[in-house]
Scaffold this active site. Structure first.
Site, PDB file in Angstrom:
ATOM      1  N   SER A   1     -29.629  65.821 -25.126  1.00 14.18           N
ATOM      2  CA  SER A   1     -30.381  64.581 -25.331  1.00 14.18           C
ATOM      3  C   SER A   1     -30.285  64.243 -26.811  1.00 14.18           C
ATOM      4  O   SER A   1     -29.996  65.121 -27.638  1.00 14.18           O
ATOM      5  CB  SER A   1     -31.851  64.828 -24.956  1.00 14.18           C
ATOM      6  OG  SER A   1     -32.675  63.782 -25.439  1.00 14.18           O
TER       7      SER A   1
ATOM      8  N   TYR B   1     -39.906  69.461 -24.762  1.00 15.75           N
ATOM      9  CA  TYR B   1     -38.584  68.868 -24.469  1.00 15.75           C
ATOM     10  C   TYR B   1     -37.671  68.940 -25.692  1.00 15.75           C
ATOM     11  O   TYR B   1     -36.512  69.322 -25.603  1.00 15.75           O
ATOM     12  CB  TYR B   1     -38.800  67.421 -24.024  1.00 15.75           C
ATOM     13  CG  TYR B   1     -37.585  66.710 -23.480  1.00 15.75           C
ATOM     14  CD1 TYR B   1     -37.198  66.855 -22.148  1.00 15.75           C
ATOM     15  CD2 TYR B   1     -36.825  65.860 -24.287  1.00 15.75           C
ATOM     16  CE1 TYR B   1     -36.091  66.179 -21.641  1.00 15.75           C
ATOM     17  CE2 TYR B   1     -35.723  65.181 -23.789  1.00 15.75           C
ATOM     18  CZ  TYR B   1     -35.366  65.339 -22.467  1.00 15.75           C
ATOM     19  OH  TYR B   1     -34.268  64.662 -21.969  1.00 15.75           O
TER      20      TYR B   1
HETATM   21  P1  NAD Z   1     -33.847  62.605 -13.027  1.00 11.08           P
HETATM   22  O1  NAD Z   1     -35.293  62.888 -12.928  1.00 11.08           O
HETATM   23  O2  NAD Z   1     -33.253  61.522 -12.224  1.00 11.08           O
HETATM   24  O3  NAD Z   1     -32.991  63.915 -12.791  1.00 11.08           O
HETATM   25  C1  NAD Z   1     -33.450  65.192 -13.101  1.00 11.08           C
HETATM   26  C2  NAD Z   1     -32.964  66.114 -12.038  1.00 11.08           C
HETATM   27  O4  NAD Z   1     -33.440  67.438 -12.302  1.00 11.08           O
HETATM   28  C3  NAD Z   1     -33.495  65.711 -10.664  1.00 11.08           C
HETATM   29  O5  NAD Z   1     -32.449  65.775  -9.717  1.00 11.08           O
HETATM   30  C4  NAD Z   1     -34.554  66.749 -10.392  1.00 11.08           C
HETATM   31  O6  NAD Z   1     -34.727  67.007  -9.023  1.00 11.08           O
HETATM   32  C5  NAD Z   1     -33.966  67.947 -11.109  1.00 11.08           C
HETATM   33  N1  NAD Z   1     -34.992  68.956 -11.355  1.00 11.08           N
HETATM   34  C6  NAD Z   1     -36.113  68.833 -12.085  1.00 11.08           C
HETATM   35  N2  NAD Z   1     -36.831  69.970 -12.012  1.00 11.08           N
HETATM   36  C7  NAD Z   1     -36.136  70.822 -11.237  1.00 11.08           C
HETATM   37  C8  NAD Z   1     -36.358  72.143 -10.780  1.00 11.08           C
HETATM   38  N3  NAD Z   1     -37.449  72.858 -11.128  1.00 11.08           N
HETATM   39  N4  NAD Z   1     -35.439  72.698  -9.981  1.00 11.08           N
HETATM   40  C9  NAD Z   1     -34.334  72.015  -9.612  1.00 11.08           C
HETATM   41  N5  NAD Z   1     -34.067  70.772 -10.006  1.00 11.08           N
HETATM   42  C10 NAD Z   1     -34.963  70.177 -10.814  1.00 11.08           C
HETATM   43  O7  NAD Z   1     -33.599  62.346 -14.581  1.00 11.08           O
HETATM   44  P2  NAD Z   1     -32.285  62.104 -15.454  1.00 11.08           P
HETATM   45  O8  NAD Z   1     -32.704  61.171 -16.508  1.00 11.08           O
HETATM   46  O9  NAD Z   1     -31.114  61.806 -14.620  1.00 11.08           O
HETATM   47  O10 NAD Z   1     -32.117  63.538 -16.162  1.00 11.08           O
HETATM   48  C11 NAD Z   1     -30.972  64.333 -16.062  1.00 11.08           C
HETATM   49  C12 NAD Z   1     -30.781  65.109 -17.365  1.00 11.08           C
HETATM   50  O11 NAD Z   1     -30.486  64.182 -18.417  1.00 11.08           O
HETATM   51  C13 NAD Z   1     -32.018  65.889 -17.820  1.00 11.08           C
HETATM   52  O12 NAD Z   1     -31.619  67.154 -18.333  1.00 11.08           O
HETATM   53  C14 NAD Z   1     -32.586  65.023 -18.916  1.00 11.08           C
HETATM   54  O13 NAD Z   1     -33.318  65.769 -19.841  1.00 11.08           O
HETATM   55  C15 NAD Z   1     -31.320  64.469 -19.516  1.00 11.08           C
HETATM   56  N6  NAD Z   1     -31.512  63.261 -20.300  1.00 11.08           N
HETATM   57  C16 NAD Z   1     -32.024  62.129 -19.736  1.00 11.08           C
HETATM   58  C17 NAD Z   1     -32.208  61.015 -20.531  1.00 11.08           C
HETATM   59  C18 NAD Z   1     -32.777  59.753 -19.985  1.00 11.08           C
HETATM   60  O14 NAD Z   1     -33.093  58.869 -20.795  1.00 11.08           O
HETATM   61  N7  NAD Z   1     -32.897  59.582 -18.693  1.00 11.08           N
HETATM   62  C19 NAD Z   1     -31.858  61.049 -21.888  1.00 11.08           C
HETATM   63  C20 NAD Z   1     -31.341  62.200 -22.424  1.00 11.08           C
HETATM   64  C21 NAD Z   1     -31.161  63.311 -21.627  1.00 11.08           C
END
Ligand code: NAD
Length: 260
Positions: A142, A155
């Site tokens: 991130s 985080y």
């Molecule tokens: P999202 O909530 O759509 O996806 C997160 C995924 O992680 C989901 O499929 C969820 O089921 C899974 N998850 C969460 N807890 C879990 C657990 N205990 N066991 C198994 N699976 C679990 O969100 P996203 O934004 O697509 O996030 C994906 C990645 O990208 C994350 O690591 C997040 O930190 C990172 N990220 C997101 C953003 C953003 O702005 N959306 C920015 C930077 C980084």
């Protein structure tokens, strides 16, 4: 070419993980979809991958906060496909609160899913990748792996830690044909971002519109959310043979956020 390779993407039933899985499947990779929910709840997403690519997609359930479930899930994926060539550590959770109000169990959960899960998964796939002398590990970090924001202590700590793990694993596997890189997205419009809006409204005393404009988009000079497809395209490149020389990199895709 990732055709015929097997890709495991954690947390791939929604958001960025689903987009990455879809991009890999579209290039002919075998894909293992994972999530914490029972298989029937992930069925719609799994079937959508199959319909759009014409290829088989399988779902594997594991709670990524539980090391034993991670090891067991990876063993099941290896048994099903014979190997894991590409690992994307994508599962993540967020929690927003001032440090003094931050529940200790939320700290533990955020560290477990965003950081420790990647360690457990890398540990399980590394021997096979090294022995085949080909592997790609992509950690979904991130912008918060590089800079901080208030009220996101767990985080930010986890994602900074993930950057360190990425570099260390890259050095250890540099001469074994395995690359380890991290993608550092800015704000991408996904369920994870949507869910943190009410918490941020509380922590900062703001309206929903203020959170979107003055907290989220304000961080990004482009004033635009990153899309899941943009992140998936970078993951696809990192998985390619052409990216062989890139390892240990933390690659920003953040609309200019960390250039400031
Ligand atoms: P999202 O909530 O759509 O996806 C997160 C995924 O992680 C989901 O499929 C969820 O089921 C899974 N998850 C969460 N807890 C879990 C657990 N205990 N066991 C198994 N699976 C679990 O969100 P996203 O934004 O697509 O996030 C994906 C990645 O990208 C994350 O690591 C997040 O930190 C990172 N990220 C997101 C953003 C953003 O702005 N959306 C920015 C930077 C980084």
């Amino acid at each position: 070419m990732i055709r015929g390779k097997t890709a495991l993407v954690t947390g791939s039933t929604s958001g960025i993980g689903l987009a990455v899985l879809r991009a890999f499947a579209a290039q002919g990779a075998n894909v293992a979809m994972t999530g914490s929910r029972p298989a029937d709840e992930a069925e719609e997403a799994r079937r959508e991958i199959e319909t759009s690519t014409g290829l088989a997609a399988r779902y594997f359930q594991a709670d990524m906060s539980a090391p034993s479930e991670i090891a067991e899930m990876i063993a099941r994926v290896m048994a099903a496909f014979g190997a894991i060539d590409i690992l994307v550590n994508n599962a993540g959770v967020q929690y927003v609160a001032p440090i003094e109000d931050f529940p200790a169990e939320k700290w533990d959960l955020v560290l477990a899913v965003n950081l420790s899960a990647a360690f457990h998964a890398i540990r399980a796939v590394a021997p096979g990748m090294k022995s085949r002398r080909w592997g790609r590990i992509i950690n979904m970090a991130s912008a918060h792996a590089l800079v901080a924001s208030p009220f996101k202590s767990a985080y930010v700590a986890a994602k900074h830690g993930l950057a360190g793990l990425t570099k260390t694993a890259a050095l250890e596997m540099a001469q074994h044909g395995v690359t380890v890189n991290a993608i550092a997205p800015g704000y991408v419009w996904t369920p994870l971002v949507e869910r943190q809006i009410p918490e941020t409204m509380r922590a900062r005393g703001m309206t929903r519109e203020q959170v979107v404009e003055d907290v989220l988009l304000k961080a990004q000079p482009t004033r635009e959310f990153i899309t899941t497809e943009q992140v998936a395209a970078l993951a696809l490149f990192l998985a390619s043979d052409e990216a062989r020389g890139m390892t240990g990199a933390i690659l920003s895709m953040d609309g200019g956020w960390t250039a400031q």
